[in-house]
Design a protein around this motif. Structure first.
Motif, PDB file in Angstrom:
ATOM      1  N   ASN A 213     -54.753   5.813  64.679  1.00 11.00           N
ATOM      2  CA  ASN A 213     -54.129   4.968  63.348  1.00 11.00           C
ATOM      3  C   ASN A 213     -53.979   6.227  62.010  1.00 11.00           C
ATOM      4  O   ASN A 213     -54.952   6.094  61.375  1.00 11.00           O
ATOM      5  N   TYR A 214     -53.121   7.096  62.190  1.00 10.35           N
ATOM      6  CA  TYR A 214     -53.376   8.049  61.309  1.00 10.35           C
ATOM      7  C   TYR A 214     -52.702   7.641  60.244  1.00 10.35           C
ATOM      8  O   TYR A 214     -53.279   8.444  59.027  1.00 10.35           O
ATOM      9  N   ALA A 215     -51.998   6.715  59.815  1.00  7.72           N
ATOM     10  CA  ALA A 215     -51.565   6.390  58.189  1.00  7.72           C
ATOM     11  C   ALA A 215     -52.423   5.565  57.541  1.00  7.72           C
ATOM     12  O   ALA A 215     -52.764   6.215  56.594  1.00  7.72           O
ATOM     13  N   ASP A 216     -53.541   4.830  58.087  1.00  5.07           N
ATOM     14  CA  ASP A 216     -54.653   4.246  57.616  1.00  5.07           C
ATOM     15  C   ASP A 216     -55.804   5.488  57.195  1.00  5.07           C
ATOM     16  O   ASP A 216     -56.316   5.395  56.396  1.00  5.07           O
ATOM     17  N   ALA A 217     -55.798   6.211  58.043  1.00  2.00           N
ATOM     18  CA  ALA A 217     -56.853   7.476  58.129  1.00  2.00           C
ATOM     19  C   ALA A 217     -56.267   8.258  56.880  1.00  2.00           C
ATOM     20  O   ALA A 217     -57.290   8.746  56.045  1.00  2.00           O
ATOM     21  N   HIS A 218     -55.074   8.537  56.650  1.00  2.00           N
ATOM     22  CA  HIS A 218     -54.755   9.261  55.622  1.00  2.00           C
ATOM     23  C   HIS A 218     -54.775   8.663  54.302  1.00  2.00           C
ATOM     24  O   HIS A 218     -55.255   9.586  53.360  1.00  2.00           O
TER      25      HIS A 218
ATOM     26  N   ASN B 227     -58.285  17.085  57.097  1.00  2.00           N
ATOM     27  CA  ASN B 227     -58.091  16.281  57.765  1.00  2.00           C
ATOM     28  C   ASN B 227     -56.763  15.278  57.535  1.00  2.00           C
ATOM     29  O   ASN B 227     -56.161  14.782  58.335  1.00  2.00           O
ATOM     30  N   ALA B 228     -56.654  15.251  56.000  1.00  2.00           N
ATOM     31  CA  ALA B 228     -55.720  14.894  55.554  1.00  2.00           C
ATOM     32  C   ALA B 228     -54.359  15.221  56.074  1.00  2.00           C
ATOM     33  O   ALA B 228     -53.299  14.786  56.216  1.00  2.00           O
ATOM     34  N   ALA B 229     -54.368  16.816  56.147  1.00  8.19           N
ATOM     35  CA  ALA B 229     -53.082  17.540  56.451  1.00  8.19           C
ATOM     36  C   ALA B 229     -52.821  17.270  57.935  1.00  8.19           C
ATOM     37  O   ALA B 229     -51.662  17.185  58.397  1.00  8.19           O
ATOM     38  N   VAL B 230     -53.882  17.146  58.641  1.00 10.78           N
ATOM     39  CA  VAL B 230     -53.710  16.806  60.225  1.00 10.78           C
ATOM     40  C   VAL B 230     -53.034  15.548  60.179  1.00 10.78           C
ATOM     41  O   VAL B 230     -52.059  15.382  61.225  1.00 10.78           O
ATOM     42  N   CYS B 231     -53.413  14.544  59.678  1.00 11.59           N
ATOM     43  CA  CYS B 231     -52.860  13.144  59.486  1.00 11.59           C
ATOM     44  C   CYS B 231     -51.361  13.082  59.424  1.00 11.59           C
ATOM     45  O   CYS B 231     -50.436  12.528  60.083  1.00 11.59           O
ATOM     46  N   LEU B 232     -51.045  13.988  58.239  1.00 10.15           N
ATOM     47  CA  LEU B 232     -49.743  14.151  57.813  1.00 10.15           C
ATOM     48  C   LEU B 232     -48.781  14.827  59.153  1.00 10.15           C
ATOM     49  O   LEU B 232     -47.696  14.386  59.457  1.00 10.15           O
ATOM     50  N   LEU B 233     -49.445  15.726  59.883  1.00 11.56           N
ATOM     51  CA  LEU B 233     -48.906  16.405  60.926  1.00 11.56           C
ATOM     52  C   LEU B 233     -48.531  15.289  62.124  1.00 11.56           C
ATOM     53  O   LEU B 233     -47.489  15.391  62.552  1.00 11.56           O
TER      54      LEU B 233
END
Length: 348
Positions: free
Chosen positions: A248-253, A272-278
């Motif tokens: 769940n990359y949106a909520d993780a971001h 990690n925020a950058a990895v979520c955006l990717l």
């Protein structure tokens, strides 16, 4: 401080020669001092830092199990009149114990650490029973006794951290978690960080339910300290990692962004925020975020995991990735030392 570790190793060699030890003195009788042993510790720690584990093992050999008579103050009554005990720095004992695990002998590491742990526990119990560290009836002032108890408690937890890390390396997660739990008894002030770490171990092995239980304990620990969960970066980071484990990359971001509002320089959250955006398909934003970090604060962000992610994004973004990687190589060459792992730039 300039990370020239190899030059430091050479310098320790020259200084040990000045002490009548070091190069070409193998097999000859040695007279140690507190200074020479401190130099040996620095030298051996540098060899481990440079991943020269076999060299470190060879240089440790003459010291045996670090209990030879010439490593004690009593062996030199004219130099250290009235002083008793071992001259070997405690950190050198821990280093000697940790070394075998890097040479695929983790059981030897555990045996040595258990030996240090049992001696540390004996010293602590002596102090708590009103005796001196070595069990003698020597009188200690109350301040000295309390300082000594605090010192040996911190040393004991240091050894237990090493044991837990070794067990993790061996993938013995049950014993590792037990050991981290027992550290909480000695360092209750570290409970939030330790419980978070245990939860993340369970996340790594795919047991999300147990991980969430530990993360709930972290939230309770934060509330008992008077913080609301949204004010504590540990709680937010734990939530973010749970979301990551569920893809769940949106909520993780969102969680990593909340951490950055509280702690804008947090390198783990930024990376990690950058990895979520990717993973959310926002490559340009992701790349822009990591690049701005590296340019803004290279001392903090020229880290191997950040650079690995950045070079991966360059490969995804364009066919000119090699030139961009070379620019990163030039930036790291000015700042990073001999132990930097060049493979993170994926140039080969």
């Amino acid at each position: 401080s300039t990370k020239n570790w190899r030059a430091s190793v050479d310098l320790t060699g020259r200084l040990l020669t000045a002490h009548g030890q070091g190069y070409g003195k193998s097999g000859q009788p040695t007279g140690h001092t507190t200074d020479s042993l401190q130099l040996w510790f620095v030298r051996l720690a540098l060899l481990v830092k440079l991943n020269l584990f076999q060299n470190a093992e060879l240089e440790f050999e003459p010291f045996g199990n670090l209990d030879h008579p010439n490593l004690y103050y009593e062996y030199y009554p004219t130099v250290y009149p009235g002083r008793r005990g071992s001259m070997v720095p405690f950190s050198m004992r821990v280093l000697h114990a940790e070394l075998p695990q890097y040479l695929q002998k983790p059981q030897d590491t555990l045996d040595r650490l258990h030996r240090i742990k049992s001696v540390s526990q004996k010293i602590l119990s002596n102090l708590q029973e009103g005796l001196a560290e070595d069990g003698s009836m020597m009188n200690l002032t109350q301040d000295n006794r309390l300082a000594s108890i605090q010192l040996w408690r911190s040393r004991l937890s240091r050894v237990m951290y090493s044991m837990a890390n070794c067990l993790l390396m061996m993938k013995d997660y049950v014993l590792a978690v037990e050991t981290y739990h027992s550290i909480i008894e000695y360092e209750p002030e570290q409970s939030v960080q330790l419980l978070s770490g245990i939860g993340r171990i369970f996340l790594q092995i795919g047991d999300i339910r147990t991980a969430e239980k530990y993360f709930q304990d972290v939230e309770k620990a934060c509330q008992s300290k008077g913080k609301t969960p949204n004010e504590d970066t540990s709680v937010l980071m734990n939530r973010a990692f749970v979301y990551l484990s569920q893809n769940n990359y949106a909520d993780a971001h969102v969680c990593f962004s909340s951490v950055l509002k509280l702690d804008p320089k947090n390198p783990v959250a930024n990376n990690n925020a950058a990895v979520c955006l990717l993973y959310l398909g926002r490559l340009k934003e992701s790349l822009g975020q990591l690049e701005s970090l590296v340019h803004k604060d290279p001392a903090l962000y020229l880290h191997e995991s950040v650079l690995f992610n950045l070079t991966t994004m360059y490969e995804l973004e364009s066919s000119r990735s090699t030139q961009k990687k070379q620019a990163l190589l030039e930036a790291t060459a000015c700042r990073e030392g001999d132990s930097f792992n060049i493979q993170c730039l994926k140039l080969v």
